[in-house]
Design a protein around this motif. Structure first.
Motif, short mmCIF file in Angstrom:
data_model
loop_
_atom_site.label_atom_id
_atom_site.label_comp_id
_atom_site.label_asym_id
_atom_site.label_seq_id
_atom_site.Cartn_x
_atom_site.Cartn_y
_atom_site.Cartn_z
N GLY A 116 47.88 0.49 24.31
CA GLY A 116 48.45 -0.39 25.33
C GLY A 116 49.90 -0.73 25.08
N LEU A 117 50.23 -0.96 23.82
CA LEU A 117 51.61 -1.33 23.48
C LEU A 117 52.58 -0.15 23.60
N LYS A 118 52.07 1.07 23.63
CA LYS A 118 52.94 2.22 23.91
C LYS A 118 53.45 2.15 25.34
N HIS A 119 52.65 1.58 26.22
CA HIS A 119 53.02 1.47 27.64
C HIS A 119 53.68 0.13 27.97
N HIS A 120 53.34 -0.90 27.21
CA HIS A 120 53.85 -2.25 27.45
C HIS A 120 54.26 -2.84 26.10
N LYS A 121 55.39 -2.36 25.57
CA LYS A 121 55.74 -2.64 24.18
C LYS A 121 55.98 -4.10 23.85
N ASN A 122 56.28 -4.92 24.83
CA ASN A 122 56.56 -6.33 24.54
C ASN A 122 55.50 -7.26 25.14
N ASN A 123 54.32 -6.74 25.37
CA ASN A 123 53.24 -7.55 25.93
C ASN A 123 52.77 -8.56 24.88
N SER A 124 53.02 -9.83 25.15
CA SER A 124 52.75 -10.86 24.14
C SER A 124 51.26 -10.98 23.82
N ALA A 125 50.41 -10.82 24.81
CA ALA A 125 48.96 -10.92 24.55
C ALA A 125 48.50 -9.77 23.65
N LYS A 137 55.74 -9.65 11.34
CA LYS A 137 56.60 -8.87 12.24
C LYS A 137 56.12 -8.98 13.68
N SER A 138 54.82 -8.84 13.89
CA SER A 138 54.26 -8.94 15.25
C SER A 138 54.51 -10.32 15.84
N LEU A 139 54.29 -11.36 15.04
CA LEU A 139 54.49 -12.72 15.54
C LEU A 139 55.95 -13.00 15.87
N GLU A 140 56.85 -12.51 15.03
CA GLU A 140 58.28 -12.70 15.32
C GLU A 140 58.67 -11.97 16.59
N ARG A 141 58.08 -10.81 16.81
CA ARG A 141 58.36 -10.04 18.03
C ARG A 141 57.85 -10.78 19.27
N LEU A 192 57.53 -14.01 19.62
CA LEU A 192 58.39 -15.18 19.85
C LEU A 192 59.78 -14.78 20.33
N LEU A 193 60.18 -13.57 20.06
CA LEU A 193 61.45 -13.07 20.57
C LEU A 193 61.40 -12.92 22.09
N TYR A 194 60.26 -12.48 22.59
CA TYR A 194 60.11 -12.22 24.02
C TYR A 194 59.37 -13.31 24.78
N THR A 195 58.55 -14.07 24.07
CA THR A 195 57.79 -15.16 24.70
C THR A 195 58.00 -16.39 23.82
N HIS A 196 59.11 -17.03 24.03
CA HIS A 196 59.57 -18.14 23.17
C HIS A 196 58.56 -19.29 23.08
N ASP A 197 57.75 -19.47 24.12
CA ASP A 197 56.87 -20.64 24.19
C ASP A 197 55.41 -20.33 23.82
N HIS A 198 55.16 -19.30 23.04
CA HIS A 198 53.80 -18.92 22.64
C HIS A 198 53.40 -19.77 21.43
N LYS A 250 59.87 -26.35 13.07
CA LYS A 250 60.64 -27.04 14.11
C LYS A 250 60.40 -26.40 15.46
N HIS A 251 60.23 -25.10 15.46
CA HIS A 251 59.92 -24.40 16.72
C HIS A 251 58.55 -24.85 17.24
N VAL A 252 57.57 -24.96 16.35
CA VAL A 252 56.24 -25.45 16.74
C VAL A 252 56.36 -26.86 17.31
#
Length: 136
Positions: free
Chosen positions: A45-54, A74-78, A80-86, A112-114
């Motif tokens: 799925g991520l090959k087709h939707h590489k920044n899908n937060s779910a 790494k996955s979590l940082e990615r 939060l890069l694209y979905t800041h409010d997760h 602090k982000h949390v």
């Protein structure tokens, strides 16, 4: 399609690897503790939707369950890069960074982000006051 019907989802996914619904199926596998299938569905799925937060979050949960904490981070940082409010990703990032023994200033930034996402988060409040209180 019934999104709670695993067989329907599996059949649909088999014919549509590019579906945005891949996290639903991956989550079903994760709940069944079938980490291999959950990872496979996320990878496809991520090959087709590489920044899908779910999808990235489920992949992070798989990595965590397998003990791959640096990959989890790494996955979590990615996410939060694209979905800041997760919030769940932000909380898990703090947990993983603690396990990895990251520097307190890095943990402080994460907590602090949390707290920015959830001002009532007690653990974040406690950590921040403890670290900032020690700096004074």
């Amino acid at each position: 399609m019934n999104l709670k019907n695993q067989i329907e989802l599996e059949l649909y996914f088999a014919d549509h690897f590019d579906t945005i619904l891949f996290p639903v199926l991956a989550d079903m596998y994760l709940e069944q503790d079938d980490l291999k299938r959950a990872r496979k569905v996320c990878d496809i799925g991520l090959k087709h939707h590489k920044n899908n937060s779910a999808g990235l979050f489920i992949l992070a949960q798989v990595e965590k369950a397998e003990g791959n904490y640096k990959e989890t981070e790494k996955s979590l940082e990615r996410i939060l890069l694209y979905t800041h409010d997760h919030l769940a990703a932000a909380e898990m990032l703090c947990e993983i960074q603690t396990v990895l023994g990251r520097a307190s200033n890095r943990l402080l930034k994460s907590w602090k982000h949390v707290l920015a996402l959830n001002p009532d988060h007690k653990t974040a409040q406690n950590f921040i006051s403890k670290v900032e209180g020690a700096d004074i």
